[in-house]
Design a protein around this motif. Structure first.
Motif, PDB file in Angstrom:
ATOM      1  N   SER A  33       0.837  -1.212   0.000  1.00 43.83           N
ATOM      2  CA  SER A  33       0.000   0.000   0.000  1.00 43.83           C
ATOM      3  C   SER A  33       0.866   1.255   0.000  1.00 43.83           C
ATOM      4  O   SER A  33       0.455   2.290  -0.516  1.00 43.83           O
ATOM      5  CB  SER A  33      -1.047  -0.021   1.111  1.00 43.83           C
ATOM      6  N   GLU A  34       2.083   1.163   0.533  1.00 47.15           N
ATOM      7  CA  GLU A  34       2.968   2.336   0.449  1.00 47.15           C
ATOM      8  C   GLU A  34       3.440   2.592  -0.981  1.00 47.15           C
ATOM      9  O   GLU A  34       3.537   3.735  -1.415  1.00 47.15           O
ATOM     10  CB  GLU A  34       4.161   2.174   1.402  1.00 47.15           C
ATOM     11  N   ILE A  35       3.707   1.510  -1.708  1.00 45.54           N
ATOM     12  CA  ILE A  35       4.096   1.668  -3.121  1.00 45.54           C
ATOM     13  C   ILE A  35       2.961   2.378  -3.870  1.00 45.54           C
ATOM     14  O   ILE A  35       3.171   3.333  -4.612  1.00 45.54           O
ATOM     15  CB  ILE A  35       4.387   0.298  -3.789  1.00 45.54           C
ATOM     16  N   GLU A  36       1.746   1.903  -3.604  1.00 45.65           N
ATOM     17  CA  GLU A  36       0.560   2.481  -4.244  1.00 45.65           C
ATOM     18  C   GLU A  36       0.432   3.972  -3.915  1.00 45.65           C
ATOM     19  O   GLU A  36       0.205   4.808  -4.796  1.00 45.65           O
ATOM     20  CB  GLU A  36      -0.660   1.714  -3.735  1.00 45.65           C
ATOM     21  N   GLU A  37       0.637   4.282  -2.652  1.00 45.45           N
ATOM     22  CA  GLU A  37       0.504   5.664  -2.200  1.00 45.45           C
ATOM     23  C   GLU A  37       1.533   6.580  -2.865  1.00 45.45           C
ATOM     24  O   GLU A  37       1.215   7.696  -3.276  1.00 45.45           O
ATOM     25  CB  GLU A  37       0.689   5.691  -0.686  1.00 45.45           C
ATOM     26  N   ILE A  38       2.763   6.094  -2.984  1.00 46.84           N
ATOM     27  CA  ILE A  38       3.819   6.908  -3.605  1.00 46.84           C
ATOM     28  C   ILE A  38       3.469   7.201  -5.068  1.00 46.84           C
ATOM     29  O   ILE A  38       3.599   8.324  -5.549  1.00 46.84           O
ATOM     30  CB  ILE A  38       5.198   6.204  -3.502  1.00 46.84           C
ATOM     31  N   LEU A  39       2.980   6.184  -5.761  1.00 41.34           N
ATOM     32  CA  LEU A  39       2.639   6.372  -7.179  1.00 41.34           C
ATOM     33  C   LEU A  39       1.499   7.381  -7.334  1.00 41.34           C
ATOM     34  O   LEU A  39       1.549   8.252  -8.205  1.00 41.34           O
ATOM     35  CB  LEU A  39       2.262   5.033  -7.820  1.00 41.34           C
ATOM     36  N   ILE A  40       0.525   7.282  -6.462  1.00 40.63           N
ATOM     37  CA  ILE A  40      -0.613   8.209  -6.553  1.00 40.63           C
ATOM     38  C   ILE A  40      -0.167   9.630  -6.223  1.00 40.63           C
ATOM     39  O   ILE A  40      -0.524  10.589  -6.896  1.00 40.63           O
ATOM     40  CB  ILE A  40      -1.793   7.728  -5.679  1.00 40.63           C
ATOM     41  N   GLN A  41       0.673   9.740  -5.217  1.00 46.49           N
ATOM     42  CA  GLN A  41       1.224  11.044  -4.837  1.00 46.49           C
ATOM     43  C   GLN A  41       2.005  11.696  -5.989  1.00 46.49           C
ATOM     44  O   GLN A  41       1.977  12.900  -6.181  1.00 46.49           O
ATOM     45  CB  GLN A  41       2.186  10.833  -3.666  1.00 46.49           C
ATOM     46  N   ALA A  42       2.677  10.871  -6.779  1.00 44.33           N
ATOM     47  CA  ALA A  42       3.478  11.378  -7.906  1.00 44.33           C
ATOM     48  C   ALA A  42       2.592  11.644  -9.126  1.00 44.33           C
ATOM     49  O   ALA A  42       3.085  11.890 -10.219  1.00 44.33           O
ATOM     50  CB  ALA A  42       4.579  10.388  -8.257  1.00 44.33           C
ATOM     51  N   ASP A  43       1.287  11.551  -8.931  1.00 43.66           N
ATOM     52  CA  ASP A  43       0.307  11.823  -9.966  1.00 43.66           C
ATOM     53  C   ASP A  43       0.269  10.805 -11.108  1.00 43.66           C
ATOM     54  O   ASP A  43      -0.074  11.130 -12.242  1.00 43.66           O
ATOM     55  CB  ASP A  43       0.472  13.235 -10.534  1.00 43.66           C
ATOM     56  N   VAL A  44       0.597   9.576 -10.777  1.00 40.83           N
ATOM     57  CA  VAL A  44       0.455   8.514 -11.768  1.00 40.83           C
ATOM     58  C   VAL A  44      -1.050   8.236 -11.992  1.00 40.83           C
ATOM     59  O   VAL A  44      -1.447   7.772 -13.060  1.00 40.83           O
ATOM     60  CB  VAL A  44       1.210   7.239 -11.307  1.00 40.83           C
ATOM     61  N   GLY A  45      -1.856   8.611 -11.000  1.00 48.61           N
ATOM     62  CA  GLY A  45      -3.309   8.470 -11.155  1.00 48.61           C
ATOM     63  C   GLY A  45      -3.800   7.120 -10.651  1.00 48.61           C
ATOM     64  O   GLY A  45      -3.071   6.127 -10.676  1.00 48.61           O
ATOM     65  N   VAL A  46      -5.053   7.091 -10.232  1.00 49.71           N
ATOM     66  CA  VAL A  46      -5.600   5.894  -9.593  1.00 49.71           C
ATOM     67  C   VAL A  46      -5.677   4.714 -10.568  1.00 49.71           C
ATOM     68  O   VAL A  46      -5.268   3.599 -10.246  1.00 49.71           O
ATOM     69  CB  VAL A  46      -7.007   6.195  -9.011  1.00 49.71           C
ATOM     70  N   VAL A  47      -6.146   4.986 -11.777  1.00 46.32           N
ATOM     71  CA  VAL A  47      -6.339   3.894 -12.745  1.00 46.32           C
ATOM     72  C   VAL A  47      -4.998   3.268 -13.150  1.00 46.32           C
ATOM     73  O   VAL A  47      -4.803   2.053 -13.056  1.00 46.32           O
ATOM     74  CB  VAL A  47      -7.085   4.399 -14.008  1.00 46.32           C
ATOM     75  N   ALA A  48      -4.052   4.137 -13.575  1.00 42.32           N
ATOM     76  CA  ALA A  48      -2.747   3.617 -14.010  1.00 42.32           C
ATOM     77  C   ALA A  48      -2.011   2.965 -12.843  1.00 42.32           C
ATOM     78  O   ALA A  48      -1.359   1.927 -13.016  1.00 42.32           O
ATOM     79  CB  ALA A  48      -1.906   4.732 -14.625  1.00 42.32           C
ATOM     80  N   THR A  49      -2.144   3.536 -11.647  1.00 43.95           N
ATOM     81  CA  THR A  49      -1.477   2.950 -10.482  1.00 43.95           C
ATOM     82  C   THR A  49      -1.978   1.528 -10.228  1.00 43.95           C
ATOM     83  O   THR A  49      -1.181   0.611 -10.019  1.00 43.95           O
ATOM     84  CB  THR A  49      -1.684   3.823  -9.215  1.00 43.95           C
ATOM     85  N   SER A  50      -3.296   1.334 -10.303  1.00 42.34           N
ATOM     86  CA  SER A  50      -3.764  -0.036 -10.028  1.00 42.34           C
ATOM     87  C   SER A  50      -3.342  -0.996 -11.140  1.00 42.34           C
ATOM     88  O   SER A  50      -3.060  -2.162 -10.882  1.00 42.34           O
ATOM     89  CB  SER A  50      -5.260  -0.092  -9.727  1.00 42.34           C
ATOM     90  N   MET A  51      -3.246  -0.495 -12.395  1.00 42.08           N
ATOM     91  CA  MET A  51      -2.732  -1.355 -13.477  1.00 42.08           C
ATOM     92  C   MET A  51      -1.280  -1.758 -13.185  1.00 42.08           C
ATOM     93  O   MET A  51      -0.876  -2.909 -13.349  1.00 42.08           O
ATOM     94  CB  MET A  51      -2.800  -0.612 -14.823  1.00 42.08           C
ATOM     95  N   ILE A  52      -0.496  -0.778 -12.745  1.00 39.78           N
ATOM     96  CA  ILE A  52       0.923  -1.022 -12.482  1.00 39.78           C
ATOM     97  C   ILE A  52       1.100  -1.996 -11.310  1.00 39.78           C
ATOM     98  O   ILE A  52       1.879  -2.950 -11.375  1.00 39.78           O
ATOM     99  CB  ILE A  52       1.657   0.319 -12.207  1.00 39.78           C
ATOM    100  N   ILE A  53       0.337  -1.755 -10.231  1.00 40.69           N
ATOM    101  CA  ILE A  53       0.453  -2.607  -9.040  1.00 40.69           C
ATOM    102  C   ILE A  53       0.048  -4.053  -9.372  1.00 40.69           C
ATOM    103  O   ILE A  53       0.707  -5.012  -8.963  1.00 40.69           O
ATOM    104  CB  ILE A  53      -0.428  -2.065  -7.883  1.00 40.69           C
ATOM    105  N   GLU A  54      -1.007  -4.184 -10.153  1.00 42.84           N
ATOM    106  CA  GLU A  54      -1.475  -5.521 -10.509  1.00 42.84           C
ATOM    107  C   GLU A  54      -0.387  -6.305 -11.257  1.00 42.84           C
ATOM    108  O   GLU A  54      -0.096  -7.457 -10.927  1.00 42.84           O
ATOM    109  CB  GLU A  54      -2.718  -5.378 -11.390  1.00 42.84           C
ATOM    110  N   GLN A  55       0.197  -5.642 -12.248  1.00 43.45           N
ATOM    111  CA  GLN A  55       1.290  -6.290 -13.009  1.00 43.45           C
ATOM    112  C   GLN A  55       2.466  -6.643 -12.114  1.00 43.45           C
ATOM    113  O   GLN A  55       3.071  -7.700 -12.234  1.00 43.45           O
ATOM    114  CB  GLN A  55       1.825  -5.329 -14.073  1.00 43.45           C
ATOM    115  N   LEU A  56       2.757  -5.705 -11.212  1.00 41.49           N
ATOM    116  CA  LEU A  56       3.905  -5.882 -10.326  1.00 41.49           C
ATOM    117  C   LEU A  56       3.671  -7.062  -9.374  1.00 41.49           C
ATOM    118  O   LEU A  56       4.586  -7.853  -9.108  1.00 41.49           O
ATOM    119  CB  LEU A  56       4.124  -4.582  -9.542  1.00 41.49           C
ATOM    120  N   GLN A  57       2.441  -7.186  -8.892  1.00 43.68           N
ATOM    121  CA  GLN A  57       2.134  -8.298  -7.979  1.00 43.68           C
ATOM    122  C   GLN A  57       2.231  -9.639  -8.695  1.00 43.68           C
ATOM    123  O   GLN A  57       2.711 -10.620  -8.132  1.00 43.68           O
ATOM    124  CB  GLN A  57       0.742  -8.101  -7.360  1.00 43.68           C
TER     125      GLN A  57
END
Ligand SMILES: Nc1nc2c(ncn2[C@@H]2O[C@H](COP(=O)(O)OP(=O)(O)O)[C@@H](O)[C@H]2O)c(=O)[nH]1
Ligand SMILES: [Mg+2]
Length: 301
Positions: A33-57
């Motif tokens: 969840s911290e990785i997710e938070e950092i990405l959102i904070q950097a303005d990667v956006g909610v949709v792209a962040t969840s795509m990225i996290i899913e692939q990463l997992q």
């Protein structure tokens, strides 16, 4: 792109939070969840962040990773790959290529034309600028000043002239003088105004009628507005075939993560980044270097 490092400081500051995270040895749900938070904070956006996290997992599972440090390294590679999938090459594949610059007001269209003209004329191209923003008199004067700085030719029309005809005249002039590239400015337009978007379709159609061929339609986006830029891009892409994005004002923005949202959600390549107000402050986009710069945070460790 070396010189850009310090201009990206604000965006890099967001990514540098990964260096702190790396010190947490074990990969657990809190780290995710911290990785997710950092990405959102950097303005990667909610949709792209969840795509990225899913692939990463998925990768973490496949590779049986359990250390935070290794997952951050995998993330860095994954971000590079997502940008490298898109082709950032600029298309001049025509007898007389025309590049049209579009976008909402104030994003940096006119300044970007000067920057591209500077870069390309150094590369040996003979350039004609078209002052297609006929909406305000000040707009063609602004471009005229840039044409002097860059030593390029400029074709303009009377105030209030049809922008299509100004751009068409520029292509005729470029052909007659053996120029090798036409850079066409347009008036800033609200992407929500249907008539203005139709005018853009006409500009592209007319620019293709004479000796010129439109090989790039470059959408200029201001990185400081963050996620709103995505909405602009979606609307412009509905009206015209946007071939690439120029992301401006990265020097004053902490929202450079928008680049990953653009790549993941829109699949439009970034072609240039703007990092200041001078005609020298523009760089062709290099995905690998860009991600390296964002993750270059040794000094903060
Ligand atoms: N800091 C910074 N300012 C920029 C950049 N690009 C454009 N600007 C500034 O943004 C303002 C609007 O630029 P302009 O080219 O007139 O925007 P246009 O309305 O889209 O044509 C001007 O004050 C520019 O100097 C950039 O990359 N960095
Ligand atoms: Mg302008």
């Amino acid at each position: 792109m070396k010189r850009v490092t310090s201009e990206l400081d604000k965006t890099r500051k967001n990514f540098s939070l990964f260096s702190k995270l790396k010190r947490k040895s074990h990969l657990n749900s809190q780290v995710w969840s911290e990785i997710e938070e950092i990405l959102i904070q950097a303005d990667v956006g909610v949709v792209a962040t969840s795509m990225i996290i899913e692939q990463l997992q998925e990768k973490a599972k496949e590779m049986k990773l359990s250390a935070t440090e290794s997952i951050i390294d995998v993330l860095k590679e994954q971000l590079k790959q997502s940008l490298m999938k898109l082709d950032s090459a600029l298309n001049t594949d025509a007898e007389l290529p025309v590049w049209i610059f579009v976008g909402v007001n104030g994003v940096g269209k006119t300044t970007s034309i000067a920057k591209v003209a500077n870069l390309k004329s150094q590369g040996g191209k003979n350039i004609v600028m078209a002052a297609g923003d006929t909406f305000r008199a000040a707009a063609s004067e602004q471009l005229e000043r840039w044409a002097v700085v860059c030593g390029t030719e400029l074709i303009k029309g009377a105030d209030g002239a049809d922008p299509s005809s100004v751009i068409f005249d520029a292509t005729e002039h470029a052909h007659a003088t053996n120029a090798s590239l036409v850079l066409a400015d347009t008036a800033g337009r609200l992407h929500t105004k249907a008539n203005l978007m139709q005018e853009l379709e006409k500009i592209v159609r007319v620019a293709n009628k004479g000796k010129g061929t439109v090989t790039e339609i470059l959408l200029v986006l201001d990185s400081t507005v963050g996620q709103n830029g995505l909405q602009q891009a979606k609307s412009f892409a509905e009206s015209v075939d946007v071939t690439g994005i120029i992301l401006t004002k990265l020097d004053g923005s902490s929202k450079g993560g928008i680049i990953f949202a653009i790549a993941e959600e829109l699949k439009i390549p970034i072609k240039f980044i703007g990092v200041g107000e001078s005609h020298e402050d523009l760089f062709p986009f290099d995905a690998e270097e860009f991600v390296e710069m964002l993750f270059d945070f040794q000094e903060e460790m």
